[in-house]
Design an enzyme around this catalytic site. Sequence first.
Site, mmCIF file in Angstrom:
data_model
loop_
_atom_site.group_PDB
_atom_site.id
_atom_site.type_symbol
_atom_site.label_atom_id
_atom_site.label_comp_id
_atom_site.label_asym_id
_atom_site.label_seq_id
_atom_site.Cartn_x
_atom_site.Cartn_y
_atom_site.Cartn_z
ATOM 1 N N LYS A 134 27.475 7.480 59.854
ATOM 2 C CA LYS A 134 27.063 7.755 58.470
ATOM 3 C C LYS A 134 25.592 7.377 58.283
ATOM 4 O O LYS A 134 25.028 6.653 59.102
ATOM 5 C CB LYS A 134 27.917 6.919 57.518
ATOM 6 C CG LYS A 134 29.384 7.328 57.521
ATOM 7 C CD LYS A 134 29.924 7.408 56.119
ATOM 8 C CE LYS A 134 31.391 7.710 56.077
ATOM 9 N NZ LYS A 134 31.722 9.115 56.228
ATOM 10 N N GLU A 189 26.860 12.528 59.852
ATOM 11 C CA GLU A 189 26.834 12.686 58.392
ATOM 12 C C GLU A 189 25.605 12.014 57.798
ATOM 13 O O GLU A 189 25.205 10.936 58.255
ATOM 14 C CB GLU A 189 28.066 12.029 57.776
ATOM 15 C CG GLU A 189 29.367 12.690 58.180
ATOM 16 C CD GLU A 189 30.520 12.083 57.424
ATOM 17 O OE1 GLU A 189 30.859 12.635 56.369
ATOM 18 O OE2 GLU A 189 31.054 11.055 57.849
ATOM 19 N N HIS A 228 39.678 13.087 63.398
ATOM 20 C CA HIS A 228 38.856 14.294 63.536
ATOM 21 C C HIS A 228 38.244 14.463 64.935
ATOM 22 O O HIS A 228 38.314 15.534 65.518
ATOM 23 C CB HIS A 228 37.713 14.294 62.504
ATOM 24 C CG HIS A 228 38.169 14.016 61.102
ATOM 25 N ND1 HIS A 228 39.359 14.474 60.603
ATOM 26 C CD2 HIS A 228 37.594 13.334 60.078
ATOM 27 C CE1 HIS A 228 39.487 14.089 59.341
ATOM 28 N NE2 HIS A 228 38.432 13.384 59.006
ATOM 29 N N ASP A 287 38.245 5.893 60.636
ATOM 30 C CA ASP A 287 37.949 6.910 59.625
ATOM 31 C C ASP A 287 37.691 8.283 60.266
ATOM 32 O O ASP A 287 38.082 9.304 59.705
ATOM 33 C CB ASP A 287 36.712 6.472 58.819
ATOM 34 C CG ASP A 287 36.439 7.366 57.626
ATOM 35 O OD1 ASP A 287 37.382 7.601 56.850
ATOM 36 O OD2 ASP A 287 35.290 7.839 57.466
ATOM 37 N N LYS A 304 23.523 16.301 58.237
ATOM 38 C CA LYS A 304 24.954 16.517 58.459
ATOM 39 C C LYS A 304 25.115 17.668 59.444
ATOM 40 O O LYS A 304 24.615 18.770 59.220
ATOM 41 C CB LYS A 304 25.642 16.881 57.144
ATOM 42 C CG LYS A 304 27.144 17.143 57.322
ATOM 43 C CD LYS A 304 27.837 17.319 55.991
ATOM 44 C CE LYS A 304 29.290 17.741 56.149
ATOM 45 N NZ LYS A 304 30.188 16.640 56.465
ATOM 46 N N LYS A 341 45.548 11.217 56.082
ATOM 47 C CA LYS A 341 45.102 10.145 56.964
ATOM 48 C C LYS A 341 44.619 8.968 56.113
ATOM 49 O O LYS A 341 44.291 9.198 54.943
ATOM 50 C CB LYS A 341 43.989 10.642 57.885
ATOM 51 C CG LYS A 341 42.683 10.984 57.138
ATOM 52 C CD LYS A 341 41.532 11.010 58.055
ATOM 53 C CE LYS A 341 40.631 9.839 57.875
ATOM 54 N NZ LYS A 341 39.703 9.900 56.752
ATOM 55 N N LYS A 374 39.678 23.678 58.904
ATOM 56 C CA LYS A 374 38.354 24.324 58.814
ATOM 57 C C LYS A 374 38.369 25.608 59.632
ATOM 58 O O LYS A 374 38.822 25.612 60.779
ATOM 59 C CB LYS A 374 37.271 23.388 59.360
ATOM 60 C CG LYS A 374 36.972 22.211 58.441
ATOM 61 C CD LYS A 374 35.861 21.362 59.033
ATOM 62 C CE LYS A 374 35.709 20.046 58.279
ATOM 63 N NZ LYS A 374 34.974 20.153 57.034
ATOM 64 N N ARG A 377 50.517 6.461 38.342
ATOM 65 C CA ARG A 377 50.741 5.340 37.417
ATOM 66 C C ARG A 377 50.066 5.559 36.063
ATOM 67 O O ARG A 377 50.549 5.118 35.043
ATOM 68 C CB ARG A 377 50.208 4.044 38.039
ATOM 69 C CG ARG A 377 51.109 3.513 39.135
ATOM 70 C CD ARG A 377 50.411 2.437 39.904
ATOM 71 N NE ARG A 377 49.147 2.951 40.478
ATOM 72 C CZ ARG A 377 48.468 2.356 41.437
ATOM 73 N NH1 ARG A 377 48.894 1.213 41.916
ATOM 74 N NH2 ARG A 377 47.360 2.864 41.907
HETATM 75 C C1 BG6 Z 1 36.960 12.124 55.926
HETATM 76 C C2 BG6 Z 1 36.372 10.747 56.051
HETATM 77 O O1 BG6 Z 1 38.187 12.200 56.578
HETATM 78 O O2 BG6 Z 1 36.061 13.064 56.482
HETATM 79 C C3 BG6 Z 1 35.000 10.667 55.393
HETATM 80 O O3 BG6 Z 1 37.238 9.799 55.436
HETATM 81 C C4 BG6 Z 1 34.099 11.753 55.931
HETATM 82 O O4 BG6 Z 1 34.409 9.403 55.610
HETATM 83 C C5 BG6 Z 1 34.789 13.113 55.848
HETATM 84 O O5 BG6 Z 1 32.915 11.760 55.164
HETATM 85 C C6 BG6 Z 1 33.974 14.186 56.551
HETATM 86 O O6 BG6 Z 1 34.560 15.413 56.298
HETATM 87 P P1 BG6 Z 1 33.691 16.742 56.281
HETATM 88 O O7 BG6 Z 1 34.688 17.824 56.011
HETATM 89 O O8 BG6 Z 1 32.668 16.591 55.200
HETATM 90 O O9 BG6 Z 1 33.064 16.825 57.633
#
Ligand code: BG6
Length: 512
Positions: free
Chosen positions: A353, A231, A255, A250, A358, A163, A197, A55
Amino acid sequence: MPKQDLAAIHAAPPFSIVIFGASGDLAYRKLAPALFSLFCNELMSDNFVILGAARSEFTDESFRQRIRKGVEEFGRFKPSENDKWADFESRLFYQQLHYDDQEAFHPLRQRLERLEKERGVAPNRLFYLAVPPTIYAEVAENLGAAELAAQHPDGFSRLIIEKPFGTDLQSAEELNRRIHSVFSEDQVYRIDHYLGKETVQNLLVFRFANAIFEPLWNRHYVDHVQISVLESVAVGYRGSYYDQAGVMRDMFQNHLMQLLALTAMEPPNAWDATQLRDEKVKVLRAVRAPSTPGALRTNTVRAQYRSKDGSGPTYRQEPGVDPKSETPTYAALTFFIDNWRWQGVPFYLRSGKALAGKTTEIFIQFREVPHLLFNSGVADLAPNALSICLQPHEGFHLRFQTKSPGAGMRTRDVDMEFHFATAFGEKALPLAYERLLLDAVLGDASLFSREDEIMASWRLIDAILKGWDSGEGPPLSFYEPGSWGPVAADNMLAASNRAWSISCFLDQGDET
Ligand code: BG6
């Protein structure tokens, strides 16, 4: 059946990619850097067109400037250090459009056809939906109305969708129905960036290119499996999206369920999109959802980060989040898989989170030895375990017992380790989006989620969310930001004398 030459590296044929939402974050941080990397690695043909559509008002020139900034900041190859940028950027174009304006898709089509003609690009088209999920169906339908969805006799037309795919089972079904009214399933590429990955793909190589692990990969030898996607980042500026989604939509629906499927599935007969995805669907359908009130209370945990003394972030105070929000930022689940291989083996999954670090890891704990000969130090004897470290420290650890040197027969557990960085050098791994974009151009859907996979995963996640919404689940608990999660998650495992592992993270000398 002749074996496909999987070692061959195929470069993309001439193609065009139309990125809807081209002025947004995803195009800036991920898509443009990935496309430039492919170009620098000579994995794109010289003939391609990238047409951004959104847009916002941009000219081709101002769009190029914006994309350059994104690639400079997030790319593996930096425009300022690379003489290929000028060449790359000459294939970048921009078309302003309102997604709900069906008429606007006709000039888009004319522009695309003109660019294809000028550049000698065959009508091989990818349409990438980097737009809010609520308008996926509308954009797909508008593409259909502009006759951009139908495959051209001399090319292809594919839709790439980010997603989240729906917000529950019903909305995912409805979204599929609307998309399928214009694109057939084999034209649809649903991205789960975890599948792009390197180390997630390596899980399959580890399982199916080695003879020694697979015979142990079952209920006779495995005590339990843990899948942790932890994370350190908090929700930050994504509050208004996240408060609707929460950790289950999410992270789990996509995942974590993908990691579960790849860990637990039967070996496919070949590396082939259909067979691979058939096996994933089969195992996902065998997962038992903890949907009764009793199972929900013992096998699920939901929690939110909350700082007691205000020294860290509190979810309910994040911008865009309802101050009374019940949305979980952390969840832990116990699943059982009803099939011959896994009957009775708990699969513990957790993600959250604002945690202490991480790390993404899969931990397979093997059963204890049937009879112990050594009676000194026995209480400490840890069973064998395999940790598959997916990120950020990619590698494998195998834990086993050795004798402690000296008199007596004391045992101690040690780790045998393999690290990608040591074996293959510190070279940065390709970005997940590089692999996925190239596969989409090549028409290899192995690493994309098929409709039935998405539905099988939603069936499980939906059952849990519905149970929680109806008040039958465990109460929402809270955890301190910077910790490893709520006590309730530790208790879930402690009930059967087990504990969470974070071996990959700690092994690298990170601070907890
Ligand atoms: C995304 C989520 O799909 O994956 C995020 O929406 C998350 O909230 C992210 O932080 C994590 O991805 P990665 O590759 O950093 O593990």
